[in-house]
Design a protein around this motif. Structure first.
Motif, PDB file in Angstrom:
ATOM      1  N   ARG A 245     -46.080 -38.191  35.763  1.00 46.76           N
ATOM      2  CA  ARG A 245     -45.804 -38.930  36.994  1.00 46.76           C
ATOM      3  C   ARG A 245     -45.180 -38.027  38.048  1.00 46.76           C
ATOM      4  NH1 ARG A 245     -47.463 -41.610  39.213  1.00 46.76           N
ATOM      5  NH2 ARG A 245     -45.936 -43.144  39.949  1.00 46.76           N
ATOM      6  N   ALA A 246     -44.320 -37.095  37.619  1.00 47.29           N
ATOM      7  CA  ALA A 246     -43.687 -36.190  38.572  1.00 47.29           C
ATOM      8  C   ALA A 246     -44.726 -35.353  39.297  1.00 47.29           C
ATOM      9  CB  ALA A 246     -42.681 -35.287  37.852  1.00 47.29           C
ATOM     10  N   TYR A 247     -45.692 -34.800  38.535  1.00 45.65           N
ATOM     11  CA  TYR A 247     -46.692 -33.933  39.140  1.00 45.65           C
ATOM     12  C   TYR A 247     -47.747 -34.715  39.913  1.00 45.65           C
ATOM     13  CZ  TYR A 247     -44.801 -29.739  37.027  1.00 45.65           C
ATOM     14  OH  TYR A 247     -43.977 -28.691  36.704  1.00 45.65           O
ATOM     15  N   GLU A 248     -47.789 -36.020  39.728  1.00 47.62           N
ATOM     16  CA  GLU A 248     -48.639 -36.849  40.570  1.00 47.62           C
ATOM     17  C   GLU A 248     -47.984 -37.111  41.921  1.00 47.62           C
ATOM     18  OE1 GLU A 248     -49.321 -40.284  38.180  1.00 47.62           O
ATOM     19  OE2 GLU A 248     -51.150 -39.505  37.277  1.00 47.62           O
ATOM     20  N   CYS A 249     -46.656 -36.944  41.980  1.00 46.72           N
ATOM     21  CA  CYS A 249     -45.927 -37.241  43.210  1.00 46.72           C
ATOM     22  C   CYS A 249     -45.680 -36.009  44.072  1.00 46.72           C
ATOM     23  CB  CYS A 249     -44.574 -37.885  42.875  1.00 46.72           C
ATOM     24  SG  CYS A 249     -44.678 -39.545  42.167  1.00 46.72           S
ATOM     25  N   ALA A 250     -45.595 -34.838  43.467  1.00 48.60           N
ATOM     26  CA  ALA A 250     -45.223 -33.647  44.224  1.00 48.60           C
ATOM     27  C   ALA A 250     -45.957 -32.433  43.679  1.00 48.60           C
ATOM     28  CB  ALA A 250     -43.702 -33.437  44.154  1.00 48.60           C
ATOM     29  N   PRO A 251     -46.139 -31.392  44.515  1.00 50.55           N
ATOM     30  CA  PRO A 251     -46.875 -30.196  44.082  1.00 50.55           C
ATOM     31  C   PRO A 251     -46.137 -29.433  42.992  1.00 50.55           C
ATOM     32  CG  PRO A 251     -46.667 -30.287  46.486  1.00 50.55           C
ATOM     33  CD  PRO A 251     -45.758 -31.337  45.937  1.00 50.55           C
ATOM     34  N   ALA A 252     -46.906 -28.800  42.128  1.00 48.95           N
ATOM     35  CA  ALA A 252     -46.326 -28.044  41.024  1.00 48.95           C
ATOM     36  C   ALA A 252     -45.423 -26.923  41.523  1.00 48.95           C
ATOM     37  CB  ALA A 252     -47.439 -27.468  40.150  1.00 48.95           C
ATOM     38  N   SER A 253     -45.834 -26.233  42.591  1.00 44.77           N
ATOM     39  CA  SER A 253     -45.042 -25.105  43.086  1.00 44.77           C
ATOM     40  C   SER A 253     -43.683 -25.553  43.601  1.00 44.77           C
ATOM     41  CB  SER A 253     -45.814 -24.367  44.185  1.00 44.77           C
ATOM     42  OG  SER A 253     -46.121 -25.245  45.257  1.00 44.77           O
ATOM     43  N   LEU A 254     -43.597 -26.790  44.095  1.00 44.46           N
ATOM     44  CA  LEU A 254     -42.312 -27.307  44.554  1.00 44.46           C
ATOM     45  C   LEU A 254     -41.430 -27.740  43.391  1.00 44.46           C
ATOM     46  CD1 LEU A 254     -41.714 -29.629  47.569  1.00 44.46           C
ATOM     47  CD2 LEU A 254     -40.682 -30.211  45.378  1.00 44.46           C
ATOM     48  N   LEU A 255     -42.043 -28.307  42.361  1.00 49.16           N
ATOM     49  CA  LEU A 255     -41.280 -28.843  41.240  1.00 49.16           C
ATOM     50  C   LEU A 255     -40.839 -27.781  40.241  1.00 49.16           C
ATOM     51  CD1 LEU A 255     -43.238 -32.119  40.381  1.00 49.16           C
ATOM     52  CD2 LEU A 255     -41.067 -31.921  41.580  1.00 49.16           C
ATOM     53  N   SER A 256     -41.566 -26.680  40.160  1.00 46.61           N
ATOM     54  CA  SER A 256     -41.317 -25.693  39.106  1.00 46.61           C
ATOM     55  C   SER A 256     -39.856 -25.266  38.965  1.00 46.61           C
ATOM     56  CB  SER A 256     -42.200 -24.460  39.314  1.00 46.61           C
ATOM     57  OG  SER A 256     -43.551 -24.774  39.116  1.00 46.61           O
ATOM     58  N   PRO A 257     -39.137 -24.966  40.058  1.00 47.75           N
ATOM     59  CA  PRO A 257     -37.741 -24.538  39.883  1.00 47.75           C
ATOM     60  C   PRO A 257     -36.865 -25.574  39.195  1.00 47.75           C
ATOM     61  CG  PRO A 257     -38.515 -23.972  42.083  1.00 47.75           C
ATOM     62  CD  PRO A 257     -39.564 -24.851  41.459  1.00 47.75           C
ATOM     63  N   TYR A 258     -37.180 -26.852  39.373  1.00 50.70           N
ATOM     64  CA  TYR A 258     -36.356 -27.900  38.765  1.00 50.70           C
ATOM     65  C   TYR A 258     -36.544 -27.957  37.250  1.00 50.70           C
ATOM     66  CZ  TYR A 258     -35.655 -29.418  43.573  1.00 50.70           C
ATOM     67  OH  TYR A 258     -35.318 -29.457  44.901  1.00 50.70           O
ATOM     68  N   GLY A 259     -37.626 -27.366  36.756  1.00 44.63           N
ATOM     69  CA  GLY A 259     -37.852 -27.364  35.317  1.00 44.63           C
ATOM     70  C   GLY A 259     -36.788 -26.602  34.554  1.00 44.63           C
ATOM     71  N   TYR A 260     -36.117 -25.670  35.242  1.00 43.35           N
ATOM     72  CA  TYR A 260     -35.086 -24.884  34.565  1.00 43.35           C
ATOM     73  C   TYR A 260     -33.845 -25.705  34.238  1.00 43.35           C
ATOM     74  CZ  TYR A 260     -37.868 -20.755  35.502  1.00 43.35           C
ATOM     75  OH  TYR A 260     -38.887 -19.834  35.519  1.00 43.35           O
ATOM     76  N   SER A 261     -33.753 -26.909  34.774  1.00 46.30           N
ATOM     77  CA  SER A 261     -32.637 -27.784  34.394  1.00 46.30           C
ATOM     78  C   SER A 261     -32.688 -28.111  32.903  1.00 46.30           C
ATOM     79  CB  SER A 261     -32.661 -29.069  35.220  1.00 46.30           C
ATOM     80  OG  SER A 261     -33.862 -29.794  34.992  1.00 46.30           O
ATOM     81  N   GLU A 262     -33.844 -27.895  32.268  1.00 49.01           N
ATOM     82  CA  GLU A 262     -33.952 -28.118  30.830  1.00 49.01           C
ATOM     83  C   GLU A 262     -32.976 -27.223  30.060  1.00 49.01           C
ATOM     84  OE1 GLU A 262     -37.359 -28.137  27.275  1.00 49.01           O
ATOM     85  OE2 GLU A 262     -37.893 -27.593  29.334  1.00 49.01           O
ATOM     86  N   ILE A 263     -32.725 -26.019  30.567  1.00 54.20           N
ATOM     87  CA  ILE A 263     -31.796 -25.118  29.891  1.00 54.20           C
ATOM     88  C   ILE A 263     -30.386 -25.697  29.903  1.00 54.20           C
ATOM     89  CG2 ILE A 263     -30.760 -22.808  29.949  1.00 54.20           C
ATOM     90  CD1 ILE A 263     -33.351 -21.763  31.143  1.00 54.20           C
ATOM     91  N   VAL A 264     -30.010 -26.337  31.020  1.00 58.20           N
ATOM     92  CA  VAL A 264     -28.675 -26.940  31.121  1.00 58.20           C
ATOM     93  C   VAL A 264     -28.519 -28.052  30.091  1.00 58.20           C
ATOM     94  CG1 VAL A 264     -27.092 -28.185  32.635  1.00 58.20           C
ATOM     95  CG2 VAL A 264     -28.532 -26.359  33.573  1.00 58.20           C
ATOM     96  N   MET A 265     -29.523 -28.926  30.007  1.00 50.58           N
ATOM     97  CA  MET A 265     -29.444 -30.023  29.048  1.00 50.58           C
ATOM     98  C   MET A 265     -29.492 -29.505  27.619  1.00 50.58           C
ATOM     99  SD  MET A 265     -28.980 -33.194  28.793  1.00 50.58           S
ATOM    100  CE  MET A 265     -29.131 -34.539  27.611  1.00 50.58           C
ATOM    101  N   ALA A 266     -30.287 -28.471  27.376  1.00 49.18           N
ATOM    102  CA  ALA A 266     -30.351 -27.889  26.032  1.00 49.18           C
ATOM    103  C   ALA A 266     -28.999 -27.311  25.629  1.00 49.18           C
ATOM    104  CB  ALA A 266     -31.430 -26.811  25.977  1.00 49.18           C
ATOM    105  N   THR A 267     -28.307 -26.703  26.590  1.00 48.78           N
ATOM    106  CA  THR A 267     -26.968 -26.185  26.311  1.00 48.78           C
ATOM    107  C   THR A 267     -26.028 -27.309  25.917  1.00 48.78           C
ATOM    108  OG1 THR A 267     -27.309 -24.381  27.893  1.00 48.78           O
ATOM    109  CG2 THR A 267     -25.046 -24.879  27.275  1.00 48.78           C
ATOM    110  N   LEU A 268     -26.093 -28.429  26.646  1.00 47.82           N
ATOM    111  CA  LEU A 268     -25.238 -29.572  26.334  1.00 47.82           C
ATOM    112  C   LEU A 268     -25.561 -30.141  24.961  1.00 47.82           C
ATOM    113  CD1 LEU A 268     -23.085 -31.599  27.232  1.00 47.82           C
ATOM    114  CD2 LEU A 268     -24.898 -32.928  28.343  1.00 47.82           C
ATOM    115  N   VAL A 269     -26.855 -30.313  24.670  1.00 44.18           N
ATOM    116  CA  VAL A 269     -27.260 -30.850  23.364  1.00 44.18           C
ATOM    117  C   VAL A 269     -26.824 -29.895  22.246  1.00 44.18           C
ATOM    118  CG1 VAL A 269     -29.244 -31.409  21.895  1.00 44.18           C
ATOM    119  CG2 VAL A 269     -29.173 -32.204  24.265  1.00 44.18           C
ATOM    120  N   GLY A 270     -27.017 -28.607  22.456  1.00 42.13           N
ATOM    121  CA  GLY A 270     -26.637 -27.626  21.441  1.00 42.13           C
ATOM    122  C   GLY A 270     -25.141 -27.602  21.200  1.00 42.13           C
TER     123      GLY A 270
END
Length: 317
Positions: A245-270
């Motif tokens: 749904r995210a990539y249906e709403c906005a271009p991949a090149s714009l969204l790509s930097p936000y994907g790195y937030s996964e590292i923050v959540m992974a740190t919290l989970v770990g």
């Protein structure tokens, strides 16, 4: 990490700046939501790895993912879903994601989640490096420089020869490398099937293959672990649906930097789940990887801007 073929926002939305802004914001929020969910799946996989083999955990991830997703896809698309376009390419693409998942789940058995995910995020650099060969794209000196800096960041995380190197880091790096090939296969398949249908075929392939392999190392799960395995599949389905749904709403090149937030959540989970927290040197490597990846994403976005919007394109990108 996205598990679908990105699609651009509809042209109608682009004609109205306010509507385009709303869709872009929705895309960002959807992707951030997905990045909050997916590390929870990884955390469950790491927890289950104390009692079950990697192949059994991967089986559970795909089997329950398919169980939650398939009824929705059949309801939405009907019997047409049983006849995919380009089935060989679909199988190849699904096999690449399956291989990446096996390598990643094997890695997190013995290394922190944040470290493993940071190494998986070398995939944008590999995509950039291979795109001239496999996709016929031109890559300029600036993006090549970002690729080299990004790989230097990965070496900082791995630290070979400094007494902290883990062989599992190579599994995570291998997972990121295979995921890069999966991303390129996704680009090739873009538009051949609706993203949700492509995701269902990916889940189906993984469930079928792992159903043949998992019995070799099967351990009867406890009732609570069955529930955790089902939850893992539900999170996989829900997280990747949010990505679609995210990539249906906005271009991949714009969204790509936000994907790195996964590292923050992974740190919290770990940290909460396993007491793991990256040291200062690892954070330095993560910062280098993220900065290089964001630079590549921004350059990719600028490269695709029309002249009227972005001015004359920089041919050195």
């Amino acid at each position: 990490m996205p598990d679908s073929a990105p699609r651009q926002p509809p042209a109608a939305a682009a004609a109205h700046p306010a509507a385009e802004h709303s869709r872009t914001l929705a895309g960002i929020l959807l992707l951030l939501g997905a990045m909050m969910l997916v590390p929870m799946m990884d955390g469950l996989a790491k927890h289950l790895s104390a009692h079950y083999a990697t192949v059994q955990i991967v089986w559970a991830r795909y089997f329950f993912h398919l169980a939650f997703l398939l009824p929705i896809v059949l309801w939405r698309y009907g019997r047409a879903v049983l006849r995919p376009n380009r089935p060989v390419a679909q199988v190849l693409r699904g096999g690449l994601l399956l291989g990446s998942t096996v390598l990643f789940f094997a890695a997190i058995r013995s290394m922190p989640l944040a470290d493993a995910i940071a190494l998986v995020f070398v995939y944008p650099f590999i995509v950039t490096a291979l795109s001239p060969l496999l996709l016929g794209e031109k890559v300029g000196i600036r993006r090549w420089s970002a690729v080299l800096v990004g790989f230097a960041g990965a070496l900082i995380v791995i630290r070979p020869g400094l007494g902290v190197f883990q062989w599992s880091a190579l599994l995570a790096l291998g997972g990121g490398s295979v995921y890069a090939l999966y991303v390129m296969a996704t680009r090739k398949l873009a538009g051949s099937n609706p993203p949700l249908v492509t995701l269902a075929y990916t889940a189906l392939l993984g469930a079928v293959v792992m159903s043949a392999v998992a019995p070799l190392e099967w351990v009867a799960p406890r009732p609570l672990d069955w529930a955790l395995m089902a939850l893992m599949g539900a999170i996989a389905a829900g997280g990747h649906f949010l990505v679609i749904r995210a990539y249906e709403c906005a271009p991949a090149s714009l969204l790509s930097p936000y994907g790195y937030s996964e590292i923050v959540m992974a740190t919290l989970v770990g940290f909460v789940g396993f007491g793991d927290f990256p040291d200062s040197v690892t954070w330095l490597g993560v910062a280098v990887i993220v900065a290089s990846g964001v630079y590549i994403a921004l350059r990719e976005r600028q490269r695709h801007l029309p002249p009227a919007t972005g001015g004359k394109r920089d041919q050195r990108l």
